[in-house]
Design a protein around this motif. Structure first.
Motif, PDB file in Angstrom:
ATOM      1  N   GLU A 180      -9.981  -7.067 -35.496  1.00  0.00           N
ATOM      2  CA  GLU A 180      -9.736  -6.009 -34.494  1.00  0.00           C
ATOM      3  C   GLU A 180     -10.982  -5.141 -34.315  1.00  0.00           C
ATOM      4  OE1 GLU A 180      -4.902  -5.468 -34.581  1.00  0.00           O
ATOM      5  OE2 GLU A 180      -6.097  -4.423 -36.074  1.00  0.00           O
TER       6      GLU A 180
ATOM      7  N   ASP B 180      -2.898 -10.365 -28.492  1.00  0.00           N
ATOM      8  CA  ASP B 180      -1.805  -9.989 -27.579  1.00  0.00           C
ATOM      9  C   ASP B 180      -0.452 -10.352 -28.191  1.00  0.00           C
ATOM     10  OD1 ASP B 180      -3.606  -9.100 -25.776  1.00  0.00           O
ATOM     11  OD2 ASP B 180      -3.389 -10.771 -24.361  1.00  0.00           O
TER      12      ASP B 180
ATOM     13  N   ALA C  75       0.500  -7.974 -30.889  1.00  0.00           N
ATOM     14  CA  ALA C  75       0.936  -6.681 -30.342  1.00  0.00           C
ATOM     15  C   ALA C  75       2.365  -6.789 -29.812  1.00  0.00           C
ATOM     16  CB  ALA C  75      -0.022  -6.235 -29.236  1.00  0.00           C
TER      17      ALA C  75
ATOM     18  N   ARG D 152       4.689  -6.809 -32.733  1.00  0.00           N
ATOM     19  CA  ARG D 152       4.806  -5.458 -33.300  1.00  0.00           C
ATOM     20  C   ARG D 152       5.768  -4.623 -32.460  1.00  0.00           C
ATOM     21  NH1 ARG D 152      -0.655  -5.292 -34.651  1.00  0.00           N
ATOM     22  NH2 ARG D 152      -1.131  -4.507 -32.582  1.00  0.00           N
TER      23      ARG D 152
END
Ligand SMILES: C[S@@+](CC[C@H](N)C(=O)[O-])C[C@H]1O[C@@H](n2cnc3c(N)ncnc32)[C@H](O)[C@@H]1O
Length: 283
Positions: A68, A82, A85, A88
């Motif tokens: 990251e 992506d 994310a 998450r």
């Protein structure tokens, strides 16, 4: 069995494996026809990098944390970030790190489906919870090696198989996983089979890879990423994937993005990356 994947969730090896997994799924999805995603060693599906189980993500700092921070702009890395994310967000937990079953589940189309096997009961219960919101993916609390015979060949006649053993006993797991590739290919000759292996000591690994090259009846390549010189005596130096029946042009794509991923994870300092055909090279 003592192995707990939580300690290693999101480390550099997970990152290498998971970016490659999503690239394989994307490659299979270039065709409309659906496929079976079969994972023999699934783990719990979701990990908490803020929790005690993962030691507050200690290993992940040098894996997903480093990636990251590196701002690597290859499309394969972006697709992985992506997907993480999205996982998450779906888990509604800021520290959540998605394991391979959840990353794959997020990628399946309506015509695809998946089965993920986990042998430890508590891990499998957690896997069932993690997969609850993904109707295309099913958890099975069984020995994943047995699932190869039960699930292959699938009615779709297309499959991606991920074999990711814990390697508590390195030589035994390499031997068994090698046989499992053979079983998968006997059941479905065109199956794409990806086997993850640790890079620790080349004196064990090189003879095993030579045996695999001699035995395999399908085209196969290896994609490796390591952090220190190959003869370094560190616990886990690198991460390898043996891919049988790799999708068309995967080798060329890997040759582009794997060095970028390696650089982001620190492999350029003393380590490296390689993509190499070991059996029946395709052109
Ligand atoms: C390396 S972890 C899996 C990580 C997962 N593939 C990921 O990338 O998120 C290996 C898992 O395999 C499980 N396991 C070990 N032997 C197994 C077997 N014969 N069948 C199914 N699961 C097994 C372990 O309990 C452990 O959770």
């Amino acid at each position: 069995m003592k192995y707990r994947h939580s300690f290693h969730a999101g480390n550099f090896a997970d990152v290498h494996k998971h970016v490659t997994l999503l690239a394989l799924i994307a490659a299979l999805q270039r065709k409309d026809k659906g496929f079976l995603y079969l994972e023999t060693h699934a783990g719990r599906g979701l990990y908490d990098l803020h929790g005690a189980d993962t030691h507050q993500g200690a290993e992940a700092r040098l894996g997903i944390g480093a990636l990251e921070a590196a701002r690597c702009d290859s499309p394969q890395v972006r697709a992985y970030l992506d997907a993480l994310a999205r996982a998450r967000g779906n888990a509604n937990a800021p520290g959540a790190y998605a394991g391979s079953p959840v990353l794959a589940a997020l990628s399946l189309r309506t015509q695809d489906r998946g089965v993920c096997c986990e042998i430890q009961a508590a891990e499998c219960r957690a896997l069932e919870r993690a997969l609850n919101i993904y109707p295309r993916m099913r958890a099975e609390c069984i020995d994943g090696y047995r699932a190869l015979n039960a699930q292959l060949p699938p009615p779709e006649r297309r499959a991606l198989v991920l074999i990711d053993p814990p390697y508590e006993e390195q030589a035994d797991d390499l031997q068994r996983a090698g046989e499992a590739i053979g079983t998968a290919l006997t059941r479905l000759a065109n199956a794409v089979v990806a086997l993850w292996y640790p890079i620790k000591d080349d004196r064990d690994l090189a003879p095993w890879l030579a045996r695999m090259a001699a035995q395999l009846k399908a085209p196969a390549l290896i994609a490796e990423l390591w952090l220190h010189p190959r003869d370094a005596r560190v616990g886990l130096n690198g991460s390898g994937l043996l891919i049988a029946n790799p999708p068309y042009q995967l080798d060329a794509e890997l040759a582009q993005w794997l060095p970028q991923l390696g650089a982001a994870l620190g492999a350029t300092r003393q380590g490296g990356t390689q993509v190499k055909w070991i059996a029946h090279e395709q052109h």
